[in-house]
Design a protein around this motif. Structure first.
Motif, PDB file in Angstrom:
ATOM      1  N   SER A  17     -53.159 -10.606 -92.591  1.00  0.00           N
ATOM      2  CA  SER A  17     -53.718 -10.725 -93.931  1.00  0.00           C
ATOM      3  C   SER A  17     -55.163 -10.241 -93.955  1.00  0.00           C
ATOM      4  CB  SER A  17     -53.686 -12.192 -94.394  1.00  0.00           C
ATOM      5  OG  SER A  17     -52.365 -12.682 -94.468  1.00  0.00           O
ATOM      6  N   LEU A  18     -55.594  -9.816 -95.105  1.00  0.00           N
ATOM      7  CA  LEU A  18     -56.982  -9.455 -95.362  1.00  0.00           C
ATOM      8  C   LEU A  18     -57.319  -9.875 -96.782  1.00  0.00           C
ATOM      9  CD1 LEU A  18     -57.634  -5.816 -94.011  1.00  0.00           C
ATOM     10  CD2 LEU A  18     -58.732  -7.928 -93.221  1.00  0.00           C
ATOM     11  N   ARG A  19     -58.580 -10.198 -96.991  1.00  0.00           N
ATOM     12  CA  ARG A  19     -59.047 -10.436 -98.345  1.00  0.00           C
ATOM     13  C   ARG A  19     -60.182  -9.477 -98.652  1.00  0.00           C
ATOM     14  NH1 ARG A  19     -61.812 -15.657-101.343  1.00  0.00           N
ATOM     15  NH2 ARG A  19     -63.600 -15.000-100.077  1.00  0.00           N
ATOM     16  N   LEU A  20     -59.975  -8.658 -99.668  1.00  0.00           N
ATOM     17  CA  LEU A  20     -61.008  -7.744-100.132  1.00  0.00           C
ATOM     18  C   LEU A  20     -61.828  -8.424-101.217  1.00  0.00           C
ATOM     19  CD1 LEU A  20     -58.968  -4.421-100.449  1.00  0.00           C
ATOM     20  CD2 LEU A  20     -60.106  -5.385 -98.442  1.00  0.00           C
ATOM     21  N   SER A  21     -63.083  -8.064-101.262  1.00  0.00           N
ATOM     22  CA  SER A  21     -63.986  -8.565-102.290  1.00  0.00           C
ATOM     23  C   SER A  21     -64.649  -7.393-102.993  1.00  0.00           C
ATOM     24  CB  SER A  21     -65.075  -9.457-101.682  1.00  0.00           C
ATOM     25  OG  SER A  21     -64.531 -10.559-101.001  1.00  0.00           O
ATOM     26  N   CYS A  22     -64.991  -7.597-104.227  1.00  0.00           N
ATOM     27  CA  CYS A  22     -65.718  -6.577-104.976  1.00  0.00           C
ATOM     28  C   CYS A  22     -66.745  -7.294-105.841  1.00  0.00           C
ATOM     29  CB  CYS A  22     -64.769  -5.757-105.831  1.00  0.00           C
ATOM     30  SG  CYS A  22     -65.588  -4.536-106.868  1.00  0.00           S
ATOM     31  N   ALA A  23     -68.000  -7.090-105.516  1.00  0.00           N
ATOM     32  CA  ALA A  23     -69.090  -7.704-106.268  1.00  0.00           C
ATOM     33  C   ALA A  23     -69.547  -6.759-107.363  1.00  0.00           C
ATOM     34  CB  ALA A  23     -70.240  -8.026-105.330  1.00  0.00           C
ATOM     35  N   ALA A  24     -69.706  -7.294-108.550  1.00  0.00           N
ATOM     36  CA  ALA A  24     -70.099  -6.490-109.704  1.00  0.00           C
ATOM     37  C   ALA A  24     -71.528  -6.808-110.118  1.00  0.00           C
ATOM     38  CB  ALA A  24     -69.158  -6.754-110.867  1.00  0.00           C
ATOM     39  N   ALA A  25     -72.313  -5.759-110.249  1.00  0.00           N
ATOM     40  CA  ALA A  25     -73.660  -5.911-110.788  1.00  0.00           C
ATOM     41  C   ALA A  25     -73.583  -5.541-112.264  1.00  0.00           C
ATOM     42  CB  ALA A  25     -74.633  -5.011-110.056  1.00  0.00           C
ATOM     43  N   VAL A  26     -73.462  -6.556-113.071  1.00  0.00           N
ATOM     44  CA  VAL A  26     -73.289  -6.353-114.514  1.00  0.00           C
ATOM     45  C   VAL A  26     -73.762  -7.599-115.229  1.00  0.00           C
ATOM     46  CG1 VAL A  26     -70.924  -7.229-114.489  1.00  0.00           C
ATOM     47  CG2 VAL A  26     -71.652  -5.685-116.329  1.00  0.00           C
ATOM     48  N   ARG A  27     -74.206  -7.414-116.445  1.00  0.00           N
ATOM     49  CA  ARG A  27     -74.817  -8.521-117.169  1.00  0.00           C
ATOM     50  C   ARG A  27     -73.817  -9.606-117.555  1.00  0.00           C
ATOM     51  NH1 ARG A  27     -79.382  -7.364-121.719  1.00  0.00           N
ATOM     52  NH2 ARG A  27     -80.391  -9.376-121.578  1.00  0.00           N
ATOM     53  N   ALA A  28     -72.636  -9.185-117.972  1.00  0.00           N
ATOM     54  CA  ALA A  28     -71.633 -10.140-118.451  1.00  0.00           C
ATOM     55  C   ALA A  28     -70.298  -9.842-117.783  1.00  0.00           C
ATOM     56  CB  ALA A  28     -71.523 -10.054-119.966  1.00  0.00           C
ATOM     57  N   PHE A  29     -70.183 -10.282-116.550  1.00  0.00           N
ATOM     58  CA  PHE A  29     -68.975  -9.987-115.764  1.00  0.00           C
ATOM     59  C   PHE A  29     -67.723 -10.469-116.477  1.00  0.00           C
ATOM     60  CE2 PHE A  29     -66.615  -9.125-112.025  1.00  0.00           C
ATOM     61  CZ  PHE A  29     -65.767 -10.193-111.779  1.00  0.00           C
ATOM     62  N   SER A  30     -67.801 -11.589-117.130  1.00  0.00           N
ATOM     63  CA  SER A  30     -66.629 -12.165-117.782  1.00  0.00           C
ATOM     64  C   SER A  30     -66.134 -11.331-118.959  1.00  0.00           C
ATOM     65  CB  SER A  30     -66.922 -13.591-118.237  1.00  0.00           C
ATOM     66  OG  SER A  30     -68.004 -13.603-119.150  1.00  0.00           O
ATOM     67  N   MET A  82     -54.408  -9.957 -99.502  1.00  0.00           N
ATOM     68  CA  MET A  82     -53.281  -9.147 -99.083  1.00  0.00           C
ATOM     69  C   MET A  82     -52.597  -9.826 -97.904  1.00  0.00           C
ATOM     70  SD  MET A  82     -54.962  -5.339 -99.389  1.00  0.00           S
ATOM     71  CE  MET A  82     -56.099  -5.620 -98.039  1.00  0.00           C
ATOM     72  N   ASN A  83     -51.340 -10.162 -98.072  1.00  0.00           N
ATOM     73  CA  ASN A  83     -50.577 -10.876 -97.056  1.00  0.00           C
ATOM     74  C   ASN A  83     -49.405 -10.031 -96.560  1.00  0.00           C
ATOM     75  OD1 ASN A  83     -52.221 -13.224 -97.465  1.00  0.00           O
ATOM     76  ND2 ASN A  83     -50.977 -13.732 -99.250  1.00  0.00           N
ATOM     77  N   SER A  84     -48.891 -10.401 -95.412  1.00  0.00           N
ATOM     78  CA  SER A  84     -47.732  -9.712 -94.825  1.00  0.00           C
ATOM     79  C   SER A  84     -47.933  -8.202 -94.852  1.00  0.00           C
ATOM     80  CB  SER A  84     -46.453 -10.102 -95.579  1.00  0.00           C
ATOM     81  OG  SER A  84     -46.239 -11.491 -95.538  1.00  0.00           O
ATOM     82  N   LEU A  85     -49.077  -7.780 -94.383  1.00  0.00           N
ATOM     83  CA  LEU A  85     -49.435  -6.364 -94.473  1.00  0.00           C
ATOM     84  C   LEU A  85     -48.511  -5.498 -93.631  1.00  0.00           C
ATOM     85  CD1 LEU A  85     -53.282  -6.778 -94.500  1.00  0.00           C
ATOM     86  CD2 LEU A  85     -51.952  -5.589 -96.236  1.00  0.00           C
ATOM     87  N   LYS A  86     -48.290  -4.299 -94.150  1.00  0.00           N
ATOM     88  CA  LYS A  86     -47.408  -3.320 -93.516  1.00  0.00           C
ATOM     89  C   LYS A  86     -48.202  -2.049 -93.233  1.00  0.00           C
ATOM     90  CE  LYS A  86     -43.645  -5.006 -96.453  1.00  0.00           C
ATOM     91  NZ  LYS A  86     -42.631  -4.628 -97.469  1.00  0.00           N
TER      92      LYS A  86
END
Length: 122
Positions: A17-30, A82-86
């Motif tokens: 498994s892996l976990r990807l992250s993506c950080a956003a530089a933005v005023r109103a992420f929501s 991401m689980n059970s990666l192939k």
């Protein structure tokens, strides 16, 4: 303007498994829908998953059940678990954002991250 910085890629054995992250530089992420795409060597970029401003989720059908998208509106970050990666999951993974979820699902978001490499060994 939205700046996206993806991270968390790497080398993993099949079944891992892996976990990807993506950080956003933005005023109103929501205010933004977020998504993930990937591009394998010699192939076109493909849609992986999207999450709306209200956290409704969509997945590429063949990845549903193994990949999970989520968001943290406090940390301005979107994740892809991401689980059970192939080995066929090997690709550069890109995060993306747009005010419209439709734009992400139709593979035409306004903003793209720089990509993070995921390599799955057999």
């Amino acid at each position: 303007q939205v700046k996206l910085v993806g991270s968390g890629g790497g080398l993993v054995q099949a079944g891992g498994s892996l976990r990807l992250s993506c950080a956003a530089a933005v005023r109103a992420f929501s205010d933004y829908a977020m998504g993930w795409f990937r591009q394998a060597p010699g192939k076109e970029r493909e849609f992986v998953a999207a999450i709306s401003q209200k956290s409704s989720k969509n997945y590429a059908e063949h990845l549903r059940g193994r990949f999970i998208i989520s968001r943290d509106n406090v940390k301005n970050t979107v994740y892809l678990q991401m689980n059970s990666l192939k080995p066929e999951d090997t690709a550069v993974y890109y995060c993306a954002s747009d005010r419209l979820t439709f734009s992400i699902r139709s593979s035409s978001p306004s903003y793209w991250g720089q990509g993070t490499q995921v390599t799955v060994s057999s």
